[in-house]
Design a protein around this motif. Structure first.
Motif, mmCIF file in Angstrom:
data_model
loop_
_atom_site.group_PDB
_atom_site.id
_atom_site.type_symbol
_atom_site.label_atom_id
_atom_site.label_comp_id
_atom_site.label_asym_id
_atom_site.label_seq_id
_atom_site.Cartn_x
_atom_site.Cartn_y
_atom_site.Cartn_z
ATOM 1 N N LEU A 203 0.837 -1.101 -0.110
ATOM 2 C CA LEU A 203 -0.041 -0.092 0.048
ATOM 3 C C LEU A 203 0.846 1.374 0.101
ATOM 4 C CD1 LEU A 203 -2.980 -1.003 2.416
ATOM 5 C CD2 LEU A 203 -2.975 -0.478 0.017
ATOM 6 N N GLU A 204 2.066 1.182 0.407
ATOM 7 C CA GLU A 204 2.993 2.391 0.393
ATOM 8 C C GLU A 204 3.306 2.553 -1.172
ATOM 9 O OE1 GLU A 204 6.297 1.278 2.900
ATOM 10 O OE2 GLU A 204 4.894 1.552 4.771
ATOM 11 N N GLN A 205 3.206 1.573 -2.067
ATOM 12 C CA GLN A 205 3.617 1.974 -3.430
ATOM 13 C C GLN A 205 2.531 2.930 -4.087
ATOM 14 O OE1 GLN A 205 6.816 0.824 -4.053
ATOM 15 N NE2 GLN A 205 6.464 0.301 -1.765
ATOM 16 N N LYS A 206 2.996 3.380 -5.283
ATOM 17 C CA LYS A 206 2.042 4.259 -6.088
ATOM 18 C C LYS A 206 1.247 3.114 -7.139
ATOM 19 C CE LYS A 206 1.320 7.874 -9.243
ATOM 20 N NZ LYS A 206 -0.070 8.071 -8.760
ATOM 21 N N TRP A 207 -0.020 2.862 -7.346
ATOM 22 C CA TRP A 207 -0.673 2.355 -8.100
ATOM 23 C C TRP A 207 -1.615 3.018 -8.814
ATOM 24 C CZ3 TRP A 207 1.100 -2.970 -7.362
ATOM 25 C CH2 TRP A 207 1.550 -3.344 -6.461
ATOM 26 N N ASP A 208 -2.109 2.385 -9.949
ATOM 27 C CA ASP A 208 -3.063 3.085 -10.754
ATOM 28 C C ASP A 208 -4.437 2.741 -10.352
ATOM 29 O OD1 ASP A 208 -1.232 4.406 -12.769
ATOM 30 O OD2 ASP A 208 -0.446 2.363 -12.872
ATOM 31 N N LYS A 209 -4.645 1.800 -9.596
ATOM 32 C CA LYS A 209 -5.887 1.444 -8.788
ATOM 33 C C LYS A 209 -5.734 0.433 -7.915
ATOM 34 C CE LYS A 209 -10.714 1.811 -9.714
ATOM 35 N NZ LYS A 209 -11.571 2.154 -10.900
ATOM 36 N N ILE A 210 -6.548 0.444 -6.970
ATOM 37 C CA ILE A 210 -6.579 -0.612 -6.020
ATOM 38 C C ILE A 210 -7.968 -0.966 -5.830
ATOM 39 C CG2 ILE A 210 -6.172 -1.087 -3.621
ATOM 40 C CD1 ILE A 210 -4.213 1.265 -3.220
ATOM 41 N N PHE A 211 -8.104 -2.435 -5.870
ATOM 42 C CA PHE A 211 -9.325 -3.073 -5.834
ATOM 43 C C PHE A 211 -9.417 -3.816 -4.611
ATOM 44 C CE2 PHE A 211 -12.457 -6.194 -6.412
ATOM 45 C CZ PHE A 211 -13.415 -5.682 -7.320
ATOM 46 N N TYR A 212 -10.266 -3.707 -3.575
ATOM 47 C CA TYR A 212 -10.016 -4.271 -2.486
ATOM 48 C C TYR A 212 -11.553 -4.805 -2.022
ATOM 49 C CZ TYR A 212 -10.363 -4.918 2.733
ATOM 50 O OH TYR A 212 -10.614 -5.548 4.007
ATOM 51 N N THR A 213 -11.445 -6.252 -1.585
ATOM 52 C CA THR A 213 -12.566 -6.806 -1.254
ATOM 53 C C THR A 213 -12.560 -7.369 0.449
ATOM 54 O OG1 THR A 213 -13.121 -7.891 -3.067
ATOM 55 C CG2 THR A 213 -14.221 -8.647 -1.383
ATOM 56 N N GLY A 214 -13.299 -7.101 1.314
ATOM 57 C CA GLY A 214 -13.185 -7.125 2.777
ATOM 58 C C GLY A 214 -14.069 -6.196 3.635
ATOM 59 N N SER A 215 -13.415 -6.175 4.883
ATOM 60 C CA SER A 215 -14.407 -5.183 5.877
ATOM 61 C C SER A 215 -14.196 -3.828 5.589
ATOM 62 C CB SER A 215 -13.965 -5.590 7.154
ATOM 63 O OG SER A 215 -12.832 -5.176 7.355
ATOM 64 N N SER A 216 -15.289 -3.174 5.981
ATOM 65 C CA SER A 216 -15.286 -1.420 6.000
ATOM 66 C C SER A 216 -14.142 -1.050 6.926
ATOM 67 C CB SER A 216 -16.599 -0.777 6.392
ATOM 68 O OG SER A 216 -17.040 -1.340 7.885
ATOM 69 N N ARG A 217 -13.918 -1.708 7.945
ATOM 70 C CA ARG A 217 -12.498 -1.166 8.799
ATOM 71 C C ARG A 217 -11.169 -1.208 8.132
ATOM 72 N NH1 ARG A 217 -8.476 -3.464 11.836
ATOM 73 N NH2 ARG A 217 -9.314 -5.465 11.444
ATOM 74 N N ILE A 218 -11.065 -2.199 7.347
ATOM 75 C CA ILE A 218 -9.846 -2.266 6.541
ATOM 76 C C ILE A 218 -9.920 -1.512 5.107
ATOM 77 C CG2 ILE A 218 -8.331 -3.816 5.216
ATOM 78 C CD1 ILE A 218 -8.309 -4.075 8.300
#
Length: 482
Positions: free
Chosen positions: A183-198
């Protein structure tokens, strides 16, 4: 000895993938198709290994693993292979008088290097399905599977390395430290599946680089049962969508039921009858139900059940075995609305029923909570369906069934508000990992002096008329009429 994944490794990984992307490795139609076909081979050649890994991680029955994970993935891949040329083709766009003569189109271009962080409850489906979209759109991609499903994570890493182009597709295993480094890297998009806390943590990390995100979260998905329904089929479908989908450990699982006080006894009796028919008199011994993923989640669910003014509301089930990570299907009636079980997403085999004086009150209860990922209504009342669809804000709404909208690729799947942002499935997956680039083709013919200085009142009038597409005013200016 396994080499630790460190900050330099994360940086090097993104650098290597960006080098491949910039070289055009992932952009061509042929590369995308080749990778999709390799994903299909994984499903065809390794289904038994996938089923075994899912059983190791979650105790999933073979039917749930083969149908709800592998078969759904096959459908997603086959649809992408069939539709990819159409998805990649530019969409023609209309132009205006202002730019005449010209033509325009909308080009779907890949975003670049993207990160997919998946969940443990459907570790193959929720890992590979977004990757299908990322590859179809022409991106380089890093997949981070959930460490809470270690057998599945390990198999994903092995199979994707074996089958896919490692210059553009990688898997990083690990837990919080590895995810943090990514997550410290620069991405062009992040797709996350999981809890609202994370999800909040993901969004904060993405904000540092202004990285767009898709967050597939969850929430408390309500099920409303009207008395004007086929109760036997209603109850069977609720059970299949709750306990038959990973024992309630699913983001679109029914989280609580709303019905009237008058009708609730019939609902409870029907549920008891069908649960016994599905899982026997001792559901703790049933082989047709997944277990709780780990002891932490078992303890979390136990705490919900043991809360004051909740434990005495159990009308069915409640049996637990921590050693086997098993909790029986449990029905509760009229738990306090401010209890933990009604405040947090349950994500397990517990199902509260809240009884109301009339159906009108359901809207107030649903509105009083964050917008859910899904909302379900069982009724034959057409006016109630129409009002529910117009009034209830949720990621998706299903009438007279549970979770089946997940399998319809022409529908977007995603949340709203605290249940997530962005959507995917079918072409929506392709779009999630694409930038819609505006392209205008202008001719040198017909260059108009009115856009250039020195300015005049006539030029002003004509330009305003052109911008507003006011044909009458254009002719008035050209004819010299005031």
């Amino acid at each position: 000895m396994v080499k630790l994944f460190q900050a330099a490794d994360a940086t090097d990984l993104v650098t290597e993938l960006r080098r491949s992307f910039d070289a055009g490795v992932t952009r061509g139609y042929e590369w995308r198709v080749a990778q999709l076909k390799k994903l299909l081979l994984i499903c065809d050649n390794h289904e038994s290994e996938i089923v075994s890994a899912l059983h190791d991680d979650l105790g999933k029955p073979e039917l749930e693993s083969s149908v709800y994970e592998v078969a759904l993935l096959r459908n997603s891949i086959n649809l992408a292979l069939k539709q990819l040329k159409d998805w990649m083709a530019p969409d023609k766009a209309k132009t205006s008088l202002t730019t005449f003569p010209a033509s325009a189109e909308i080009v779907s271009e890949p975003l670049g290097v993207v990160l997919v962080i998946s969940a443990w409850n459907y570790p193959f489906l929720l890992s590979i399905d977004p990757v299908i979209g990322a590859i179809s759109a022409g991106n380089a991609v890093v997949l981070k599977p959930s460490e809470l499903a270690p057998a599945s994570s390990s198999l994903l890493a092995k199979l994707l390395e074996q089958y896919l182009d490692s210059s553009a597709v990688r898997v990083v295993e690990g837990a919080v430290p590895e995810t943090t480094l990514l997550l410290e890297q620069k991405w062009d998009k992040i797709f996350y599946t999981g809890s609202s806390r994370i999800g909040r943590i993901i969004m904060m990390a993405a904000a540092k680089h202004l990285t767009p995100v898709v967050l597939e979260l969850g929430g408390k998905s309500p099920v409303v049962i009207d008395s004007d329904t086929n109760l036997k089929i209603t109850v069977k479908r609720i059970i299949a969508g709750k306990w038959g989908c990973n024992n309630g450990q699913a983001c679109i699982s029914p989280d609580y039921i709303l019905t009237t006080k008058e009708f609730s006894p019939k609902v409870v009796d029907a549920m008891k009858q069908e649960l016994e028919a599905f899982y026997g008199k001792n559901p703790m011994e049933s082989k047709d139900m997944s277990r709780i993923v780990n002891s932490n989640h078992f303890d979390r669910l136990s705490k919900m059940l043991e809360e004051n003014e909740v434990s005495d509301k159990i009308v069915y089930g409640g049996q637990k075995n921590r050693d086997k990570l098993k909790i029986a299907p449990t029905i509760l009636v009229d738990v306090p609305l401010d209890s933990q079980i009604m405040s947090e997403e349950i994500f397990g085999p517990l199902l509260p029923i809240i009884t109301l004086n009339n159906m009108e009150e359901i809207f107030d209860v649903i509105r009083s909570r964050p917008k859910p990922l899904a909302a379900y209504l069982f009724t034959q009342n057409q006016k109630l369906k129409e009002r529910f669809a117009m009034t209830v804000s949720a990621g998706g709404i299903v009438f007279n069934d549970i979770a089946v909208h997940l399998a319809v690729p022409t529908l977007p799947f995603g949340g709203v508000g605290e249940s997530g942002m962005g959507s995917y499935h079918g072409k929506f997956s392709f779009d999630a990992f694409s930038h819609k680039k505006a392209v205008l083709y202008k001719s040198f013919i017909g260059d108009a002096a009115i856009r250039y200085p020195p300015y005049s009142t006539g030029k002003l009038r004509l330009l305003k008329a052109l911008v507003n597409s006011n044909i009458v005013e254009i002719f008035r200016v050209l004819l010299g009429l005031s």
